[in-house]
Motif scaffolding. Sequence first.
Motif, short mmCIF file in Angstrom:
data_model
loop_
_atom_site.label_atom_id
_atom_site.label_comp_id
_atom_site.label_asym_id
_atom_site.label_seq_id
_atom_site.Cartn_x
_atom_site.Cartn_y
_atom_site.Cartn_z
N LEU A 26 0.82 -1.20 0.00
CA LEU A 26 0.00 0.00 0.00
C LEU A 26 0.85 1.26 0.00
N LEU A 27 1.94 1.24 0.78
CA LEU A 27 2.80 2.41 0.85
C LEU A 27 3.46 2.68 -0.50
N LEU A 28 3.93 1.64 -1.16
CA LEU A 28 4.54 1.81 -2.48
C LEU A 28 3.52 2.38 -3.46
N GLU A 29 2.32 1.84 -3.46
CA GLU A 29 1.27 2.34 -4.35
C GLU A 29 0.99 3.82 -4.07
N THR A 30 0.94 4.18 -2.80
CA THR A 30 0.62 5.55 -2.42
C THR A 30 1.71 6.52 -2.81
N VAL A 31 2.96 6.16 -2.54
CA VAL A 31 4.08 7.04 -2.88
C VAL A 31 4.15 7.25 -4.39
N ARG A 32 3.95 6.20 -5.15
CA ARG A 32 3.96 6.33 -6.60
C ARG A 32 2.79 7.18 -7.09
N THR A 33 1.65 7.06 -6.44
CA THR A 33 0.48 7.86 -6.81
C THR A 33 0.75 9.34 -6.66
N VAL A 34 1.28 9.74 -5.52
CA VAL A 34 1.52 11.17 -5.29
C VAL A 34 2.68 11.68 -6.14
N ALA A 35 3.65 10.81 -6.41
CA ALA A 35 4.78 11.23 -7.25
C ALA A 35 4.30 11.59 -8.65
N ASP A 36 3.30 10.86 -9.16
CA ASP A 36 2.83 11.05 -10.52
C ASP A 36 1.69 12.05 -10.63
N ASP A 37 1.15 12.50 -9.51
CA ASP A 37 -0.01 13.39 -9.53
C ASP A 37 0.43 14.85 -9.67
N PRO A 38 0.13 15.51 -10.79
CA PRO A 38 0.56 16.90 -10.97
C PRO A 38 -0.10 17.86 -9.99
N ALA A 39 -1.22 17.46 -9.39
CA ALA A 39 -1.88 18.31 -8.41
C ALA A 39 -1.13 18.34 -7.09
N VAL A 40 -0.25 17.37 -6.86
CA VAL A 40 0.53 17.29 -5.62
C VAL A 40 1.84 18.04 -5.82
N ARG A 41 2.07 19.04 -4.99
CA ARG A 41 3.27 19.86 -5.12
C ARG A 41 4.20 19.76 -3.91
N CYS A 42 3.77 19.05 -2.90
CA CYS A 42 4.61 18.75 -1.74
C CYS A 42 4.04 17.52 -1.08
N VAL A 43 4.91 16.68 -0.52
CA VAL A 43 4.49 15.44 0.12
C VAL A 43 4.97 15.42 1.56
N VAL A 44 4.09 15.00 2.45
CA VAL A 44 4.42 14.83 3.87
C VAL A 44 4.24 13.35 4.22
N LEU A 45 5.24 12.76 4.88
CA LEU A 45 5.16 11.39 5.37
C LEU A 45 5.17 11.42 6.88
N THR A 46 4.19 10.77 7.51
CA THR A 46 4.10 10.77 8.96
C THR A 46 3.44 9.48 9.45
N GLY A 47 3.20 9.41 10.75
CA GLY A 47 2.58 8.22 11.32
C GLY A 47 1.55 8.59 12.37
N THR A 48 0.73 7.62 12.76
CA THR A 48 -0.24 7.83 13.83
C THR A 48 0.28 7.19 15.12
N GLY A 49 -0.20 7.72 16.24
CA GLY A 49 0.16 7.14 17.52
C GLY A 49 1.56 7.53 17.99
N ARG A 50 2.22 6.62 18.68
CA ARG A 50 3.50 6.91 19.35
C ARG A 50 4.71 6.78 18.44
N ALA A 51 4.52 6.22 17.25
CA ALA A 51 5.67 5.96 16.38
C ALA A 51 5.49 6.60 15.01
N PHE A 52 6.61 6.97 14.43
CA PHE A 52 6.63 7.36 13.01
C PHE A 52 6.58 6.08 12.19
N CYS A 53 7.57 5.22 12.40
CA CYS A 53 7.61 3.90 11.77
C CYS A 53 8.76 3.13 12.40
N THR A 54 8.50 1.90 12.81
CA THR A 54 9.55 1.10 13.45
C THR A 54 10.12 0.04 12.52
N GLY A 55 9.94 0.24 11.20
CA GLY A 55 10.56 -0.66 10.24
C GLY A 55 9.81 -1.97 10.09
#
Length: 277
Positions: free
Chosen positions: A48-77
């Motif tokens: 899902l993450l790969l699909e999402t990143v590729r989607t925003v990369a190709d979308d001309p309406a997107v001019r900046c991307v923010v990556l974040t997480g919910t809860g206590r962690a950003f991402c623990t790998g």
Amino acid sequence: MTDSSSTSLGSPGSPDSAVLLDVTDGVATITLNRPDAMNSLDIATKVLLLETVRTVADDPAVRCVVLTGTGRAFCTGQDLKEHVQLLESGGSDQLFSTVDEHYNPIVTALAGMAKPVIAAVNGVAAGAGASLAFACDLRVVADTAGFNLAFANVALSCDTGASYHLQQLVGRARAIELLYFPRTIKADEALELGLATSVVPADGLAAEVGALAARLAAGPTVALGAMRRSVAYSAGHSFEESLEFESSMMTLTGATSDHREAVAAFVNKQKPTFEGR
């Protein structure tokens, strides 16, 4: 014009999806949404993450991307529960093919898109989660968050671009030290080392990132993307090759509507309005 939409990848309309996407006013916010698992990455989430990143990369309406997480962690790998299950079930081929099938494509799309990318580090970023943050242009870190290059703790090498981006941020010697001796690097030390661009109070993270993302989304997107590409290119090429690439990026940006708008605004002593093209 305001373009606002919200999508939960994998299960449209469901706030329980492992990856959430919101696009508002040119800013795409990708949120890892497995708080009970510290936003660790199982195979389904990586897809899902790969699909999402590729989607925003190709979308001309997107001019900046923010990556974040919910809860206590950003991402623990890597999701170690799934990892153990695959080891015990003899699924080692699937276990380690994930680097080529998921982690490498994700970080390549994240680092390679021609638009600014911000990591809003809301909590701990460990292992591949830290690697993803390092691949972003800017890392705005909550004062309660931190980084951990946890790979050695599970007897694995580093992945998701850590060997490339980490030493660019802190230098080769310090990168080796942080990889050999994993520990939690708190926000204030991360700022001193260069892992964090800025550190803000946790309750002010969203507002700080929102203002920064809005500023970038209102900027000359093609030019910002060209700068991003130029810096990445120069990291692995000679001075002469870098100059040649810079020249090609100058030709690219010189042909944009934003460049013409900026020049006209300068002549008329006005502030330019960029459209990202």
